[in-house]
Design a protein around this motif. Structure first.
Motif, PDB file in Angstrom:
ATOM      1  N   UNK A 239     -10.089  10.947 -47.351  1.00 38.82           N
ATOM      2  CA  UNK A 239     -11.325  10.222 -47.061  1.00 38.82           C
ATOM      3  C   UNK A 239     -11.655  10.293 -45.571  1.00 38.82           C
ATOM      4  N   UNK A 240     -10.629  10.291 -44.725  1.00 42.12           N
ATOM      5  CA  UNK A 240     -10.864  10.432 -43.283  1.00 42.12           C
ATOM      6  C   UNK A 240     -11.425  11.817 -42.957  1.00 42.12           C
ATOM      7  N   UNK A 241     -10.905  12.849 -43.603  1.00 40.84           N
ATOM      8  CA  UNK A 241     -11.450  14.199 -43.419  1.00 40.84           C
ATOM      9  C   UNK A 241     -12.891  14.259 -43.904  1.00 40.84           C
ATOM     10  N   UNK A 242     -13.157  13.641 -45.031  1.00 41.56           N
ATOM     11  CA  UNK A 242     -14.516  13.607 -45.567  1.00 41.56           C
ATOM     12  C   UNK A 242     -15.463  12.889 -44.615  1.00 41.56           C
ATOM     13  N   UNK A 243     -15.023  11.782 -44.032  1.00 36.36           N
ATOM     14  CA  UNK A 243     -15.853  11.054 -43.075  1.00 36.36           C
ATOM     15  C   UNK A 243     -16.097  11.881 -41.818  1.00 36.36           C
ATOM     16  N   UNK A 244     -15.080  12.603 -41.357  1.00 30.56           N
ATOM     17  CA  UNK A 244     -15.245  13.459 -40.173  1.00 30.56           C
ATOM     18  C   UNK A 244     -16.243  14.583 -40.448  1.00 30.56           C
ATOM     19  N   UNK A 245     -16.167  15.187 -41.621  1.00 31.18           N
ATOM     20  CA  UNK A 245     -17.122  16.235 -41.978  1.00 31.18           C
ATOM     21  C   UNK A 245     -18.534  15.679 -42.096  1.00 31.18           C
ATOM     22  N   UNK A 246     -18.670  14.489 -42.663  1.00 30.75           N
ATOM     23  CA  UNK A 246     -19.989  13.878 -42.763  1.00 30.75           C
ATOM     24  C   UNK A 246     -20.530  13.552 -41.372  1.00 30.75           C
ATOM     25  N   UNK A 247     -19.677  13.072 -40.493  1.00 28.58           N
ATOM     26  CA  UNK A 247     -20.098  12.797 -39.123  1.00 28.58           C
ATOM     27  C   UNK A 247     -20.534  14.056 -38.396  1.00 28.58           C
ATOM     28  N   UNK A 248     -19.786  15.145 -38.578  1.00 29.46           N
ATOM     29  CA  UNK A 248     -20.158  16.430 -37.982  1.00 29.46           C
ATOM     30  C   UNK A 248     -21.504  16.889 -38.516  1.00 29.46           C
ATOM     31  N   UNK A 249     -21.689  16.770 -39.818  1.00 33.68           N
ATOM     32  CA  UNK A 249     -22.937  17.197 -40.434  1.00 33.68           C
ATOM     33  C   UNK A 249     -24.131  16.406 -39.941  1.00 33.68           C
ATOM     34  N   UNK A 250     -23.966  15.100 -39.764  1.00 32.56           N
ATOM     35  CA  UNK A 250     -25.062  14.271 -39.277  1.00 32.56           C
ATOM     36  C   UNK A 250     -25.312  14.536 -37.794  1.00 32.56           C
ATOM     37  N   UNK A 251     -24.248  14.651 -37.014  1.00 31.67           N
ATOM     38  CA  UNK A 251     -24.395  14.833 -35.566  1.00 31.67           C
ATOM     39  C   UNK A 251     -25.079  16.151 -35.225  1.00 31.67           C
ATOM     40  N   UNK A 252     -24.749  17.197 -35.929  1.00 39.10           N
ATOM     41  CA  UNK A 252     -25.312  18.509 -35.626  1.00 39.10           C
ATOM     42  C   UNK A 252     -26.436  18.904 -36.583  1.00 39.10           C
ATOM     43  N   UNK A 253     -26.818  18.011 -37.483  1.00 38.13           N
ATOM     44  CA  UNK A 253     -27.928  18.219 -38.415  1.00 38.13           C
ATOM     45  C   UNK A 253     -27.835  19.586 -39.078  1.00 38.13           C
TER      46      UNK A 253
END
Length: 95
Positions: free
Chosen positions: A68-82
């Motif tokens: 879940x932490x990896x999933x949250x990091x990927x979601x954060x990357x996706x949102x940050x870099x659009x």
């Protein structure tokens, strides 16, 4: 099997964004970041989601928390870099 199913689901979720990004939108512009960043983020996100759900079903809480932490990091990357932005679809006011 859960990771493979999650990866396939991530690719299927990416497909509509990829089609608009690569094939172009307004005036034929293409946004290749949708392919180079969006596809891996969605695929690895699907894998992480599948592993998280599988670990939760087996009641392996630490593995589920890590995935879940990896999933949250990927979601954060996706949102940050659009990463699923794609090309503009309409010109808007002032064209």
């Amino acid at each position: 099997m859960a990771a493979a199913a999650g990866g396939a689901a991530g690719m299927l979720a990416w497909a509509p964004y990829g089609r608009h990004g690569i094939l172009g939108g307004f005036e034929g512009t293409s946004e290749w970041n949708v392919l180079w960043f969006g596809l891996p983020v969605m695929t690895f996100g699907g894998v992480a989601a599948g592993i998280t759900l599988f670990a939760l079903a087996r009641r392996k809480w630490r593995q589920a928390l890590g995935a879940a932490a990896v999933l949250a990091a990927l979601a954060g990357f996706g949102v940050a870099f659009d990463v699923l932005e794609g090309p503009p679809l309409s010109c808007g006011p002032g064209c």
